[in-house]
Enzyme design. Structure first.
Site, PDB file in Angstrom:
ATOM      1  N   SER A 205      36.267  54.387 -10.939  1.00 44.75           N
ATOM      2  CA  SER A 205      35.681  55.399 -11.957  1.00 44.75           C
ATOM      3  C   SER A 205      34.069  55.791 -11.564  1.00 44.75           C
ATOM      4  CB  SER A 205      35.473  54.695 -13.260  1.00 44.75           C
ATOM      5  OG  SER A 205      34.491  53.759 -13.272  1.00 44.75           O
TER       6      SER A 205
ATOM      7  N   GLU B  97      35.324  56.899  -3.407  1.00 42.57           N
ATOM      8  CA  GLU B  97      36.397  57.744  -4.002  1.00 42.57           C
ATOM      9  C   GLU B  97      36.476  57.448  -5.329  1.00 42.57           C
ATOM     10  OE1 GLU B  97      39.071  59.505  -5.323  1.00 42.57           O
ATOM     11  OE2 GLU B  97      40.163  57.726  -4.695  1.00 42.57           O
TER      12      GLU B  97
ATOM     13  N   CYS C  94      44.033  59.297  -9.649  1.00 41.25           N
ATOM     14  CA  CYS C  94      42.750  59.986  -9.701  1.00 41.25           C
ATOM     15  C   CYS C  94      42.990  61.534  -9.569  1.00 41.25           C
ATOM     16  CB  CYS C  94      42.060  59.462  -8.655  1.00 41.25           C
ATOM     17  SG  CYS C  94      42.892  59.156  -6.932  1.00 41.25           S
TER      18      CYS C  94
END
Length: 504
Positions: free
Chosen positions: A237, A258, A292
């Site tokens: 996150s 990332e 994601c």
């Protein structure tokens, strides 16, 4: 012992994982498929974490001297072992992460693919020869192994992300210390067992070239803070990234971050609506919205809104939701109760902001310990409230637009900048979306959805997504250090920029 626990134990045994690490410990692991406990792991401590990093540091001193093509041979062997273990490892991913069998197997295929990529890369770690202004001189750059690489991975891609980092790190000359999500530790132990088989076949690699740390946030924090870790590659996150980035920067380490993605699609008047429907459905509902790269926002031109959105609402109402191990359901479980609760909070906020919610309710699968939800499509009057934030759940916010320049501004208005897509057959719209004036994301697609990236391209995004890149293209450079070298083969000593410094 529960049925899924027995299956997981059998798989781990076949793969050769050490049972002492996943039995009799204090850290429980649960399957989101049924909510059952599947293992009791022994967590690492501050002392065992320090010891693992020290061992990795010793391995680095030897591995950095191994020629890169020889290092590539280890990754080639890993690819072979992954091919042999694909069915078992894919099944374990499904048990521990709640993915469908095809998605579990597909994730292992990603691991195989990055091994193939990295084997070729081991003979292509190129530097440049650079023009120099000084006669009788040559200037070049060389790339060298960096050091211990710490990998922190998330639950939603429990093995692929490790492989992206590890395959590149190994061919670049670095050992790896991996801290998987506490929600998916068994797949990490399984991957280590598979790599151990490749190491045994390789024969002369240093000990402790790859290690797994089991535990919660405290173990991850210890890995992040350790000065012996040259690079932290962290997937998770944005909140996690805000902690990891400054902590590593404070000790002048490197990061590959990332992080989150509030990804959007734009449907233009000329779009192929049948194609867009399928791409949006998979991008928004696949993996129960827990990628994601999941599509979370959709802007539809007002001229085609009524032709597309009712079809999407129908698809949301009819898509199959259920146990991915026992049914052919396309949508599986949320990872836990906290994820379901966060989904409901976001939907209530959307209603309060004037949104019309279709779906989102909990779906019964015969147990209260697992959390399944019907994907939610929310028609919003504008981009506000929860639309501006990423909720890791199957929620798609749909909004109308009429002006192309205006929708590009809306598209880029959010904090994250991971993935994006446009559906159009208009060349001007397509090229504008891909230009410097278009999408501000690290991934920009045309006539496909936001998810489903291939390993050949560098993966990652901008802004609050962290700016890191993993996997393909020249992402390997993040795992190495660069040296600029100048060699004087003349009998003179000319200085750069015409500087004169003569002494008797």
């Amino acid at each position: 012992m529960t049925t899924l626990a027995a299956k997981a134990t059998d798989i781990l045994a076949r793969l050769g994982a050490d049972p002492a690490r996943h039995t009799g410990g204090s850290m429980a692991s649960f399957s989101p498929v049924t909510g059952e406990q599947v293992a009791a792991l022994v967590p690492d401590t501050a002392d065992t974490t320090d010891a693992a990093i020290a061992r990795a540091g010793a391995a680095f001193l030897a591995w950095r001297l191994v020629p890169a093509p020889r290092r590539g041979e280890l990754v080639r062997l890993l690819g072979e072992e992954l091919r042999a273990a694909k069915a078992d490892l894919g099944a374990l991913v499904s048990i521990e992460a709640g993915k469908s069998p095809s998605e579990g197997a597909g994730e292992v295929q990603e691991m195989i693919d990055i091994c193939d990529f990295a084997v070729g890369l081991s003979r292509q770690l190129y530097g440049l020869t650079i023009a120099t202004e000084r006669p009788g001189h040559r200037m070049m750059e060389t790339w060298h192994p960096l050091g211990v690489v710490g990998v922190i991975s998330a639950f939603n891609f429990p093995v692929a992300v490790w492989s992206w980092n590890t395959a590149l790190a190994l061919v670049c000359g670095n050992p790896v210390v991996w801290k998987p999500s506490e929600k998916t530790p068994l797949t990490a132990l399984a991957c280590q067992a598979v790599l151990d088989k490749a190491l045994a076949r390789f024969g002369d690699a240093p000990a402790d070239l790859s290690q797994v740390l089991i535990g919660g946030a405290d173990v991850g924090a210890a890995l992040v803070a350790h000065k012996g870790v040259a690079l932290i590659s962290a997937t998770g996150s944005t909140r996690m990234g805000r902690q990891v980035g400054p902590a590593v920067a404070a000790r002048f380490g490197r990061t590959i971050l990332e992080l989150g993605g509030n990804n959007a699609g734009i449907v233009c008047p000329s779009a192929d609506l049948d194609m867009a429907l399928r791409a949006i459905a998979f991008g928004a509902m696949g993996t129960a919205g827990q990628r994601c790269t999941t599509m979370r926002r959709l802007f539809v031109h007002d001229s085609v809104y009524d032709a597309l959105v009712p079809r999407l609402i129908k698809a949301y109402g009819s898509v199959s939701v259920g146990n991915p191990l026992e049914t052919q359901a396309l949508v599986g479980p949320l990872v836990d109760g906290a994820a379901f609760d966060a989904m409901q909070v976001a939907l209530e906020a959307a209603r309060a902001a004037g949104g019309t919610v279709h779906g989102g309710e909990r779906v019964s699968v015969g147990t209260d310990a697992a959390f399944y939800a019907r994907p939610a499509l929310v028609e919003m009057p504008d981009q506000l409230g929860p639309v501006l934030e990423e909720t890791f759940a199957p929620i798609l916010y749909v909004m109308k637009f009429s002006d192309f320049e205006g929708v590009l501004h809306k598209h880029n208005e959010v904090g994250a900048g991971l993935s994006s897509s446009i559906f159009t057959t208009d060349l001007r719209e397509m090229e504008t979306f891909l230009s410097a004036a278009g999408s501000d994301c690290g991934i920009a697609n045309v006539n496909i959805g936001t998810s489903g990236a291939e390993i050949g391209g560098a993966f990652g995004g901008e802004k609050e997504t962290g700016g890191g890149r993993e996997s393909g293209s020249d992402a390997w450079k993040g795992y190495m250090r660069r040296a600029t070298n100048t060699i004087n083969y003349s009998r003179a000593l000319p200085l750069a920029q015409g500087v004169v410094f003569d002494i008797d």
